[in-house]
Design an enzyme around this catalytic site. Structure first.
Site, PDB file in Angstrom:
ATOM      1  N   HIS B 234       0.864  -1.177   0.000  1.00 17.65           N
ATOM      2  CA  HIS B 234       0.000   0.000   0.000  1.00 17.65           C
ATOM      3  C   HIS B 234       0.901   1.228   0.000  1.00 17.65           C
ATOM      4  O   HIS B 234       1.879   1.281   0.731  1.00 17.65           O
ATOM      5  CB  HIS B 234      -0.902  -0.022   1.236  1.00 17.65           C
ATOM      6  CG  HIS B 234      -2.049   0.939   1.164  1.00 17.65           C
ATOM      7  ND1 HIS B 234      -1.867   2.297   1.237  1.00 17.65           N
ATOM      8  CD2 HIS B 234      -3.381   0.733   1.012  1.00 17.65           C
ATOM      9  CE1 HIS B 234      -3.048   2.888   1.136  1.00 17.65           C
ATOM     10  NE2 HIS B 234      -3.987   1.969   0.998  1.00 17.65           N
ATOM     11  N   ARG B 255      -6.245   9.669  -1.182  1.00 16.72           N
ATOM     12  CA  ARG B 255      -5.827   9.908  -2.565  1.00 16.72           C
ATOM     13  C   ARG B 255      -7.041  10.049  -3.461  1.00 16.72           C
ATOM     14  O   ARG B 255      -7.058  10.855  -4.399  1.00 16.72           O
ATOM     15  CB  ARG B 255      -4.925   8.782  -3.060  1.00 16.72           C
ATOM     16  CG  ARG B 255      -3.514   8.849  -2.477  1.00 16.72           C
ATOM     17  CD  ARG B 255      -2.605   7.810  -3.106  1.00 16.72           C
ATOM     18  NE  ARG B 255      -3.019   6.456  -2.765  1.00 16.72           N
ATOM     19  CZ  ARG B 255      -3.259   5.491  -3.642  1.00 16.72           C
ATOM     20  NH1 ARG B 255      -3.099   5.709  -4.930  1.00 16.72           N
ATOM     21  NH2 ARG B 255      -3.637   4.290  -3.245  1.00 16.72           N
TER      22      ARG B 255
END
Lengths: 118, 582, 132, 250
Positions: B234, B255
């Site tokens: 990640h 994000r």
């Protein structure tokens, strides 16, 4: 197991202690009234009143009132908590209750002052 | 040794395990079910830790085909397309059940319908969530429903061995962690739902007790494994010095909402790696970019890059991501007003046991669901498809088990066989003054991070395998002492054994795949090689040797763009065998 | 996509919910007491600040029904609130004694109210023993 | 790394080592200290954890007498001596590890699971301001860590008391328009001995909740609900609007 001592539990313990003291005072009050009133009549009532309204007793009265006030203000705060107030803002509730208590106690002291300077 | 008999043994109490328990119970209430879990009911494992949310097609403007294509694209077409289709197809029904039967209450839009937020790698905003800590709501409610049905649960009973007799899985040997003693459970069907959890990396995200047990158990029992080289990192793991919070994920919604990544020079470096999608590129791309920035010396004081969401407005950030704000505040930073240092963190294992859409593994009697299974996500998992996998497949495999388990034969093993396996796992007690497994674990994490991490090459992988062999030798020098009850050092030793086993498979498969695809990046073969490598790597233990082979991906539903039909036949014959054994 | 229908009430038949009268009355009496005690203090002590409390004054006041009711109400409320609170303390600490404590509280409470009423009675009816 | 903290741990084995010197850095937590002790000083120490980011509720302990999640309690601000002990009222398994039966026996009693109403077949449409979700929202995210139960002053006095977490869950369901079981649930939470009447509103539960929930609030609402229903009876819940799914979800 050790019991937990928190702000909340201290406040509540004192609430119960003041409650018991006030209950004790109730019986003292009734006993005094009945012992002086019933057998002896107005002369003694007034004589006793003379005594119990002197400054040392007035200080005691103020203390009693403080206990009563604590119990009342905190009790009212708990009722408000049951209505959903001051739960997430407990500190505000506590400070507010303390402030209200102090103000009322000050007013009471002021109200008693004439008895002192009498 | 106490040996219990049940119809269905479920290992693991995450989203897959508990959903399977509910569905197996509801399909056949007379089935004797036992759930055994390494930690506390519904508390250990990674569904609990889901932050962002759950990908599902709910909006009429979205479609299953779009979600499916996104999933394949994200997985670089290495997915088992039937599994991926099940994921996409069953997700709406799963959300529906969670909302109307299980009791979850997901976040809503202004119009009152279920809110879906943007995530990376998706052509439509389809991630259902409850705040930014979605896993809590899902696991607490699934746990409630398990309580409602009174399904027996053994907490802190970790599986240490799948027992095999005459080619069938006949149950599992469990270690009762609290008592420090072994218990055997004979079952007609065993569901492996322990979750993967690649914690063999220096920086890793999963729950601390996770150690790829399920994959190690299945492999040792002889089940066929696939895509083991595919470990997802990640991109935004929080850095908190030596603290254990390091590696925990700052969710993808940051994000998705427009969060930006910077290196120490203040450059928005994604412009160099994926100028089109920038920070909303898939995890493999963003993670690798961050890693390369750090390796090029453009990292921050803790050796990381920076995520910044402050331009979205402090109030918006605090309101939308309260859990993330709090987590970052815990380690001394403010997500709402400034950049936070992050690093790629090992997060998820796409590889796992090969299954069919109803969770059957190659080993009769052994069913697998959730992260222990491989194939759904191919070479890279989309954010939001993880909890979808565990619940969708838990639910589906639960249905299959409800129908099939009662009719399966019950295999028996003599008590000596159980005892022998228990003795094997007690061997650490026979030594004194040996190695400390916690320290070996640190070495393993360093080794895997450096030699088998985000950027790999042949020499490193070979060195990695050598290092792993050495660690395996030293595992046999580990000693454990004290009371067997809740002995964490013994747990460390058992965890280490699982992690080494799975690490060996990862490194061996990574060495074999001479191309770069999704999460697997070879510096010596930096290109995706569709002609040669649209294949899956399979591994299975047979006897003492590991069989390794490849099979071309079957494009049963969709072909990769530019794929020519002619190549398929050619590839059918391209089966190869790995050099040497693992 | 969204539909709304009105509900027909087959799902939820109403039956009385358990309610703790002790809890409710404790709160109601508590709030009431704040008013009554305040009134009592005001009436008895602060009509003429600095003046001593006089039998005649008390008598005159208590012969008005309003003050008689005020004090009687105060008596009942304070006895309930105090003794109910005490019973709660006892039954939390010693659950086995909760029934006994409740009964005892009832007896003592009744007695106390009668006792207090007797005192008020003195003022109301000019007790025969008393001479004005 | 010169700075150290003395960690004193309440061990179940009276003969086991209790005091440990632990080096402390700026971002380390109590959980990190426990790992350091177990890894390098005394491998026989037992404690429990899982997610290490405050989501699973496995690592609740007493830190200097107060209920905390070990993983979310920074070590350095605690001062030179830190005392650790297992949660109160939970049977101890070993050292800092407790058995959650104390929690679940209470939690189970309130029927903590949704019993869906037959009339609710699809996800309810719950726009902000509709009142369908606001109340529930405030009580969600409980991680059943048990801190509130350990902190509850009433549980020590009245062991049958259902405790903050269970009552919080009960209120969530009572407030949930999808649920059909509020009658039976109210009966349990209205019980004189176990139920909401026992709460003293100390708010110790609110003080310790690592998720910032306020079980006292849920309890207050349950009391009001019980009082209102005793006087005014029960009003049937209207069936809410429901969201039809795009594709055949059922």
């Amino acid at each position: 197991m050790r019991h937990r001592v928190t702000v909340g539990s201290r406040v509540f313990t004192f609430h119960r202690i003041t409650g018991l003291l006030i209950l004790g005072y109730l019986y003292l009050h009734l006993a005094l009234l009945s012992s002086v009133l019933l057998p002896q009549g107005p002369r003694d009532f007034n004589a006793v009143a003379q005594v119990v309204e002197r400054p040392p007793f007035l200080a005691g009265d103020l203390l009693l009132f403080a206990l009563l006030l604590y119990h009342a203000v905190n009790g009212l705060r708990l009722v408000l908590v049951d209505l959903g107030w001051f739960i997430r803002r407990r500190t505000i509730g506590l400070i507010g209750a303390g402030a209200v208590g102090l103000v009322v106690l000050g007013l009471m002291a002021g109200a008693l002052w004439p008895f002192v300077v009498r | 040794m106490q040996i219990e008999q049940v119809d269905l043994l479920i290992l693991g109490s995450g989203g897959a395990g508990l959903f399977a328990a509910l569905h197996a119970y509801d399909t056949n209430p007379r089935l004797a079910i036992l759930v055994a879990t390494k930690g506390l009911l519904g508390k250990s494992g990674c569904t609990r830790m889901v932050q962002g949310g759950f990908n599902v097609v709910l909006d009429p403007r979205d479609s299953l085909e779009l979600h499916f294509t996104d999933t394949l694209k994200g997985g670089r077409y290495l997915n088992d397309q039937e599994l991926a289709w099940v994921l996409v197809h069953d997700a709406p029904a799963t959300i529906h059940e969670l909302e109307t039967r299980v009791g979850c209450f997901f976040d809503r839009r202004e119009d009152g319908t279920i809110h879906q937020k943007p995530f990376a790698g998706q052509s439509f905003d389809r991630t259902v969530h409850r705040g930014d800590l979605t896993g809590i709501e899902i696991m607490e409610r699934l746990r409630d429903q398990v309580l409602a049905r009174g399904i027996p649960v053994w907490e802190e009973h970790r599986a240490v061995e799948l027992m095999v007799a005459e080619g069938r899985c006949v149950g599992a040997l469990l270690l009762d962690i609290r008592q420090g003693r072994f218990v055997g459970v004979e079952a007609r069907a065993t569901l492996l739902a322990t979750g993967g959890g690649p914690t063999m990396y220096k920086i890793s995200a999963p729950s601390l007790e996770k150690s790829e047990d399920g994959l190690a158990l299945a492999y040792r029992a002889g089940a066929v494994m696939r895509d083991m080289e595919m470990v997802q990192f990640h991109p935004t793991g929080l850095l908190a010095g030596a603290g254990r919070v390091t590696g925990s994920v700052l969710e993808e919604g940051l994000r998705g909402a427009g969060g930006r990544l910077y290196n120490a020079l203040g450059e928005r470096y994604m412009a160099r790696y994926d100028p089109e999608r920038m920070e909303r590129a898939t995890r493999d791309v963003v993670s690798r970019a961050g890693y390369l920035e750090i390796m090029a010396g453009r990292g921050g004081p803790q050796g990381g890059v920076f995520i910044d969401v402050s331009h979205l407005g402090a109030d918006f950030v605090r309101k939308t991501f309260p859990g993330m704000v709090q987590r970052v505040r815990d380690v001394g930073f403010d997500l709402a007003t400034g950049p936070v240092e992050v690093s790629p963190t090992a997060h998820f294992h796409m590889g796992g046991v090969a299954i069919d859409p109803d969770g059957h593994s190659s080993l009769p009697g052994l069913y697998v669901a959730g992260e222990d299974a491989g194939g759904v996500h191919g070479a890279n998992r989309l954010g939001g498809n993880g909890v979808a996998e565990s619940t969708v497949f838990g639910r589906r495999v639960g249905d299959a088990l409800g129908q099939e388990a009662a009719a399966l034969p019950r295999g028996h093993l003599p008590p000596q066989a159980w005892e022998a396996r228990a003795r094997h796992h007690r061997r650490f007690w026979e030594r004194k003054g040996g190695e400390n497994p916690a320290h070996l674990l640190q070495e393993l994490r360093q080794l895997m991070w450096e030699k088998c991490g985000l950027v790999r090459n042949q020499a490193d992988l070979q060195a990695c395998l050598v290092g792993l062999a050495r660690l395996r030798d030293r595992l046999e020098a580990v000693s454990v002492a004290g009371s067997p009850s809740y002995n964490l050092r013994w747990s460390d030793a058992l965890n280490l054994e699982s992690l080494i086993t799975v690490s060996e498979l990862i490194a061996a498969a990574a060495l074999l795949r001479e191309e770069s695809r999704g999460s697997h990046f070879r510096a010596d073969f930096p290109q995706e090689n569709d002609g040669e490598w649209l294949k899956n790597i399979f591994m299975a233990l047979s006897g003492d040797a590991t069989r390794v082979w490849t099979e071309p991906v079957r494009f049963t539903r969709q072909r990769p763009p530019g794929w020519e039909a002619g190549k398929e036949d050619e590839a059918q014959h391209g089966t190869r065998v790995a050099p040497g054994t693992v | 996509m969204a539909t709304a229908e009105r509900h027909s009430s087959s799902e939820s038949a109403g039956r009385p919910r358990p309610l703790s009268w002790s809890w409710l009355l404790q709160r109601l009496s508590g709030v009431l007491l704040i008013l009554l005690v305040g009134g009592h203090l005001w009436a008895e002590h602060f009509q003429q600040p600095g003046q001593l409390i006089q039998y005649q004054g008390v008598l005159a006041r208590l012969q008005q029904g309003l003050f008689q009711v005020l004090d009687l109400g105060l008596l009942v409320a304070v006895v309930f609130h105090g003794l109910n609170g005490l019973v709660n303390v006892v039954s939390e600490r010693w659950p086995a004694l909760s029934r006994a404590a409740g009964l005892l509280g009832l007896v003592v409470g009744t007695a106390t109210v009668l006792w207090g009423a007797d005192i008020l009675w003195v003022f109301w009816y000019r007790h025969p023993f008393l001479e004005l | 790394m010169a700075k150290t903290v003395t960690v004193v741990i309440d061990r179940s084995d009276a003969g086991a080592q209790r005091r440990f010197e632990v080096p402390v850095g700026r971002r380390e937590t109590v959980l990190d200290a426990l790992f350091y002790i177990q890894n390098d000083l005394d491998p026989t120490l037992s404690f429990r954890c899982a997610c290490r980011v405050g989501m699973c509720g496995s690592c609740g302990i007493l830190v200097n007498g107060g209920e905390r999640l070990a993983c979310r309690t920074a070590l350095e601000p605690l001062g030179p001596v830190v005392e650790l002990a297992p949660l109160r009222y939970f049977p101890r398994v070993k050292d800092l590890v407790v058995d959650f039966s104390a929690f679940y026996s209470r939690y189970r009693a309130v029927a903590p699971y949704l019993k869906p109403r037959p009339a609710v077949v699809d996800p309810v449409v719950a726009p902000p301001g509709s009142g369908l979700r606001e109340e529930i929202d405030l009580g969600l995210e409980c991680i059943s860590c048990g801190l509130c139960l350990s902190a509850c002053d009433v549980v020590g006095q009245v062991p049958e008391f259902l405790g903050p977490a269970a009552l919080n869950r009960a209120y969530n369901l009572v407030a949930d328009v999808r649920d059909a079981a509020d009658a039976e649930r109210l009966e349990v939470v209205g019980d004189r001995r176990r139920g909401v009447w026992q709460c003293h509103s100390h708010m110790s539960c609110v003080e310790v909740c690592p998720k910032g929930l306020a079980p006292t609030r849920a309890i207050a609402h349950l009391r009001r609900k019980l009082v209102a229903q005793a006087f005014f009876g029960r009003r049937p819940r209207p069936v809410p609007s429901q969201q039809r799914f795009a594709e055949g979800a059922r």
